[in-house]
Design a protein around this motif. Sequence first.
Motif, PDB file in Angstrom:
ATOM      1  N   ASP A  11       2.848   0.861 -12.492  1.00  0.00           N
ATOM      2  CA  ASP A  11       1.790   1.669 -11.886  1.00  0.00           C
ATOM      3  C   ASP A  11       1.403   1.042 -10.550  1.00  0.00           C
ATOM      4  O   ASP A  11       1.325  -0.190 -10.433  1.00  0.00           O
ATOM      5  N   THR A 115       4.802 -12.985 -10.589  1.00  0.00           N
ATOM      6  CA  THR A 115       4.249 -13.228  -9.253  1.00  0.00           C
ATOM      7  C   THR A 115       2.736 -13.392  -9.374  1.00  0.00           C
ATOM      8  O   THR A 115       2.062 -12.536  -9.969  1.00  0.00           O
ATOM      9  N   SER A 119      -1.530  -7.550  -9.576  1.00  0.00           N
ATOM     10  CA  SER A 119      -1.216  -6.787 -10.796  1.00  0.00           C
ATOM     11  C   SER A 119      -1.749  -5.365 -10.600  1.00  0.00           C
ATOM     12  O   SER A 119      -2.622  -5.133  -9.748  1.00  0.00           O
TER      13      SER A 119
HETATM   14  N1  CTP Z   1       5.090  -8.365 -13.249  1.00  0.00           N
HETATM   15  C1  CTP Z   1       5.336  -9.541 -12.525  1.00  0.00           C
HETATM   16  N2  CTP Z   1       4.383 -10.013 -11.683  1.00  0.00           N
HETATM   17  C2  CTP Z   1       3.205  -9.357 -11.527  1.00  0.00           C
HETATM   18  C3  CTP Z   1       2.942  -8.160 -12.244  1.00  0.00           C
HETATM   19  C4  CTP Z   1       3.918  -7.686 -13.101  1.00  0.00           C
HETATM   20  O1  CTP Z   1       6.392 -10.127 -12.653  1.00  0.00           O
HETATM   21  N3  CTP Z   1       2.295  -9.863 -10.720  1.00  0.00           N
HETATM   22  C5  CTP Z   1       6.097  -7.875 -14.175  1.00  0.00           C
HETATM   23  C6  CTP Z   1       5.626  -7.807 -15.610  1.00  0.00           C
HETATM   24  O2  CTP Z   1       5.694  -9.091 -16.213  1.00  0.00           O
HETATM   25  C7  CTP Z   1       6.602  -6.839 -16.223  1.00  0.00           C
HETATM   26  C8  CTP Z   1       6.880  -5.859 -15.054  1.00  0.00           C
HETATM   27  O3  CTP Z   1       6.439  -6.540 -13.853  1.00  0.00           O
HETATM   28  O4  CTP Z   1       7.797  -7.490 -16.538  1.00  0.00           O
HETATM   29  C9  CTP Z   1       6.155  -4.556 -15.205  1.00  0.00           C
HETATM   30  O5  CTP Z   1       4.800  -4.878 -15.455  1.00  0.00           O
HETATM   31  P1  CTP Z   1       3.598  -3.855 -15.536  1.00  0.00           P
HETATM   32  O6  CTP Z   1       2.892  -4.072 -16.819  1.00  0.00           O
HETATM   33  O7  CTP Z   1       4.043  -2.505 -15.210  1.00  0.00           O
HETATM   34  O8  CTP Z   1       2.703  -4.405 -14.296  1.00  0.00           O
HETATM   35  P2  CTP Z   1       1.307  -5.137 -14.248  1.00  0.00           P
HETATM   36  O9  CTP Z   1       0.935  -5.286 -12.813  1.00  0.00           O
HETATM   37  O10 CTP Z   1       1.309  -6.394 -15.075  1.00  0.00           O
HETATM   38  O11 CTP Z   1       0.381  -4.019 -14.906  1.00  0.00           O
HETATM   39  P3  CTP Z   1      -1.026  -4.123 -15.670  1.00  0.00           P
HETATM   40  O12 CTP Z   1      -1.955  -4.871 -14.754  1.00  0.00           O
HETATM   41  O13 CTP Z   1      -1.449  -2.693 -15.884  1.00  0.00           O
HETATM   42  O14 CTP Z   1      -0.784  -4.854 -16.956  1.00  0.00           O
END
Ligand code: CTP
Length: 458
Positions: A11, A115, A119
Motif C-alpha cells: 500500500d 528498510t 512503512s
Molecule cells: N518492507 C520492508 N521495509 C519496510 C516496509 C516493508 O522491507 N520499511 C517489506 C515487508 O517486510 C514485506 C514487504 O515489504 O516483506 C511488503 O510489506 P507491507 O506489509 O506491504 O508494507 P508495510 O510498509 O510494512 O505495511 P504496513 O505498515 O501496513 O504493515
Amino acid sequence: MKKVITYGTFDLFHQGHANLLRRAKELGDYLIVGVTTDNFDIQRGKINTHDSLMTRIEAVRNSGYADQVILEEFNGQKISDIIRYNVDVFAIGSDWEGKFDYLKEYCQVVYLPRTEGVSSTMLRHKNPLRIGIVGTGNIAGRFADEARLVQHIELTAAYSTDENQCREFCSSKCIEVQAKSFEDLLGACDAVYVATPHFTHYDYVKRALLAGKHVLCETPFVLRTSEARELLDLASEKNLILMIAHKTAYCPAFSQLVFMVKSGVIGKVVDINASVTTITDENSEKMDVSKFGGSMNENACFPALPIVKMLGTDFRQINFYSIMKNGVDIYTKAVFRYDSATASFQVGLGAKTEGNMTISGTKGYIYVPAPWWKTDYFEMRFEDQNRNRKYFLPFDGEGLRYEIRDFAMTVSMLKDSVSSDSSSEESVHRSIITEDEIMAMTRIQENYINETNLFKLK
Ligand code: CTP
C-alpha cells in the motif's frame, strides 16, 4: 531457473517495498510477487489499506522487479503457490522473522533486512483526518474505541451540553480538547461525528457544513425530507462529504449480500422482511414523546436500508400498524407495496421479535440470522438443497470500524480529487448509501410522523 516468491500489501508503495523487491529478485532469476486482495486484508484485520488493489498491483509492476504478479486471497495459499509455481526461495522482510519457518518444508526461506524509517502505516498517518465528536453518550464511546483501529484519523475534540459527561469522555478516550461550545469544537477538527439525539441532528449538521466541515451523522439522520434535502444540497454545494453512520451499510457481508441479490442470484426479489427490536427502559429518552422517541423514530432506519437498497426507492405505499403506549409506538409493523414486490419490517422498543432478515426471490431466498444488522454470515437457499450456500465475512468488534474507515477514505478521495484539480465525476468516491436512498429512508420516517396510512392499535 531459480524462482523466488514474496508477498505483501504494498500500500502507498514506498522505498522499503522497492528495496525488498530488489533484494528478493537478487536471490534468483525470476521473481513472483503475491499482492493481497482487499478481502484477504480485511479478513486478516488490515482494514486501512489506502490504495485499491489495481493501484497496488500497478505499483509492484512499475517497480520493474516483478516477473509475475499474482493475487494472495486466502490463508494457507503460500504453500499451494510454492508447489504450483515450483518455487525455490520464499523471501519476506525481517519484521516477519520466524513466522514463515513452516515453509522450510517446501523451499528455502529467507528473511531480508527491512528498510528503516518507512512503512505504509507511517505514510497513512501523515495528515490524518481530525475528527471532532458532538454528543458523548454510549454510541460515541463505542465510536471512539473503534476509531483507534482506523489509521489516517485522529479524534481531536469532543463537545457535549453535559459538561461532566464530556470531561469524563475526553479523559477516558484520551481526547485532547474538551470543547466549550460547538463552535469551539468546529475550530479543532476537519470533520464532525454527530452522535447526539436525533432531533438535534439537523442543527448540528447544518452548522458543521456551514463551517466547512465534513460530517458523519448517526442514525436516524433527520425525520423530514425537506431537512434531508437541504443538508445534502448544502454538502454538495460546499463540496463536503455528508455520510450517514448506518453501520450495517458498511459491513463487508452486507455489501456482498446486496451485490449478490442485485446480480440476480435468487432471481427477481419479491419480498423482504427484516426486524429490529430491543426492550428499552420506559423512562428512557427513546420512549419520550416530547423528544421524538418511539420505535419508528429510533429504529426504522435500520430495516429501511436493505429494503431501499434491494427493492429501490420507488415504493408506492406503506401501511404502518403501531401498538401505542404513553403517546409513542412501542412496536410498529410497516408493510410496503412496490409495483412488483412487497416488503415489511417490525421495529420495537417495548416488544421483542426474532431479529432476522429474509429476502425472497423467484429462484431462491437469502436468510440472515439475528442480529442481521451486524451481518457476518448469511445463507442462500434453493428448492434443490444441494445448491444451498453459506457465506461468512468478517464483522469485528462493534463493526463501526468499517463505517469510520469508509468515511476517512471518502474524505481523502475527495481531497485527492480536489488537489489533483480533477473535476471528472469518476474521480469522486461515492458514498455507500446514495442520496436517493437517504431521501427514501427519510420519506419512510416522514410518512410515519405525518401519520400517513398509520393504524394505531391499543
Ligand atoms: N518492507 C520492508 N521495509 C519496510 C516496509 C516493508 O522491507 N520499511 C517489506 C515487508 O517486510 C514485506 C514487504 O515489504 O516483506 C511488503 O510489506 P507491507 O506489509 O506491504 O508494507 P508495510 O510498509 O510494512 O505495511 P504496513 O505498515 O501496513 O504493515
